[in-house]
Design an enzyme around this catalytic site. Sequence first.
Site, PDB file in Angstrom:
ATOM      1  CB  VAL A  12      -0.919   0.143   1.152  1.00  0.00           C
ATOM      2  CG1 VAL A  12      -1.720   1.234   1.121  1.00  0.00           C
ATOM      3  CG2 VAL A  12      -1.995  -1.120   1.064  1.00  0.00           C
ATOM      4  CG  ASP A  30       9.243  -0.461   5.851  1.00  0.00           C
ATOM      5  OD1 ASP A  30       8.125  -0.542   5.047  1.00  0.00           O
ATOM      6  OD2 ASP A  30       9.684  -1.214   6.694  1.00  0.00           O
ATOM      7  NE  ARG A  35       9.339  -2.422   0.695  1.00  0.00           N
ATOM      8  CZ  ARG A  35       8.737  -2.629  -0.891  1.00  0.00           C
ATOM      9  NH1 ARG A  35       9.891  -3.371  -1.384  1.00  0.00           N
ATOM     10  NH2 ARG A  35       7.785  -2.265  -0.991  1.00  0.00           N
ATOM     11  CB  THR A  81      -4.568  -3.983  10.257  1.00  0.00           C
ATOM     12  OG1 THR A  81      -5.207  -3.716   9.071  1.00  0.00           O
ATOM     13  CG2 THR A  81      -4.385  -2.098  10.935  1.00  0.00           C
ATOM     14  CB  THR A 116      -8.290  -2.395   6.431  1.00  0.00           C
ATOM     15  OG1 THR A 116      -8.170  -2.353   5.195  1.00  0.00           O
ATOM     16  CG2 THR A 116      -9.788  -2.634   7.005  1.00  0.00           C
ATOM     17  CB  CYS A 256      -8.016  -7.187   2.171  1.00  0.00           C
ATOM     18  SG  CYS A 256      -6.989  -5.709   1.880  1.00  0.00           S
ATOM     19  NE  ARG A 327       0.749  -8.824   3.033  1.00  0.00           N
ATOM     20  CZ  ARG A 327       0.132  -7.295   2.858  1.00  0.00           C
ATOM     21  NH1 ARG A 327       0.034  -6.633   3.777  1.00  0.00           N
ATOM     22  NH2 ARG A 327      -0.024  -6.959   1.668  1.00  0.00           N
TER      23      ARG A 327
END
Length: 416
Positions: A12, A30, A35, A81, A116, A256, A327
Amino acid sequence: MDKVAIIGLGYVGLPLAVEFGKVLPVIGFDINKERIVELKKGYDRTREVEPHDLELSKNLAYSYEIEDIKGANYFIVTVPTPIDEYKNPDLEPLRSASKTVGSVLKKGDIVIYESTVFPGCTEEECVPILEKVSGLRFNIDFFCGYSPERINPGDKLHRVATIKKVTSGSTPEIAERVDQLYKKIIKAGTHKASSLKVAEAAKVIENSQRDVNIAFVNELALIFERIGIDTHEVLEAAGTKWNFLPFKPGLVGGHCIGVDPYYLTHKAESLGYHCEVILSGRRINDNMGIHIANSVIKLMAQNDLPINKANVLVLGITFKENCPDIRNSRVVDVIRELESFGTLVDVYDPFANEEEVSHEYNLRLTSSLNKKYHAVIVAVGHQEFTKLDWDSLCSENTVIYDVKGILDKDKITARL
């Protein structure tokens, strides 16, 4: 000039940072040093942003040092989340990010959350942390916004700028400022919600709705299997009506759809309401991996194939097609169930990162396909799987189970 700090550079955060970096000074932050090093070299392991797009974002810098985000006046939080082992919201990444932002927060700054959450989370969970760490007062010294992410990993058509964005703010004035900020990069336009809670709720029900719809067709697949008819053929016939919704059966994982409904039901439970439809859909979807594995074992038995120590190939470990995101992959449920029967399972996925799979699921990916299998399960619809040399993988009575329906029907034994 406004300066934006993006907290979290995953699926995202990075695409968002790249878009803002085309029009405003942006610092992408981050905590993962590796990364940051990769991004500075122009490499995105998520494959969401191409190298040339990174180059176009002239005003974007990267850092893992908190000091480097001090100069920002907009802080956009895009951390994961997830849920814990008991399917309760795990807000630790969100709380940690709020502490980080709180440590550099100044008067007049605006903190926007994209992660979220359940309705009310920003004000109930995040704001108190921001106030405590910064020593500033909410809606007096600093303000908040909420603009739910609408990234679709692996989708090269629907991108940040081409998807309409919901925005909101903790006061009417801040709502307008947040809306105007996003309008600088969102070509598809924005929708200004009346409150943070409305924007939070809008996001969490988007994926809950998809989850329930997929659960419905998964339940149809269970019924039609018993009747002895092909689910995909039924859906194709029903889809000739203009208002039939085109959902397909399958495994429901990811960060999600397989997670967000639990945020909504958690909030509902805290208010004394037990969700019937949402949790029922979750139970159906969570059990599909076990059903798929058991179906394969039955087909193997019917084909007089061995079960114990049988060689089984699972194609795909990511949670969706043409994407490296692993994930909350429900393919793992299929693998674990197959292993419980004593089968020897090889997992092949050219998109997934071997180290991440090993760390997350304690599974070792197969790097090459050089033997024949008693059963092959197409668990993820990667385009590459349609081009495999199936004769080299399968014998005459090999069971081929196509979860995603990407192969020709005459080439498979069964599909979900």
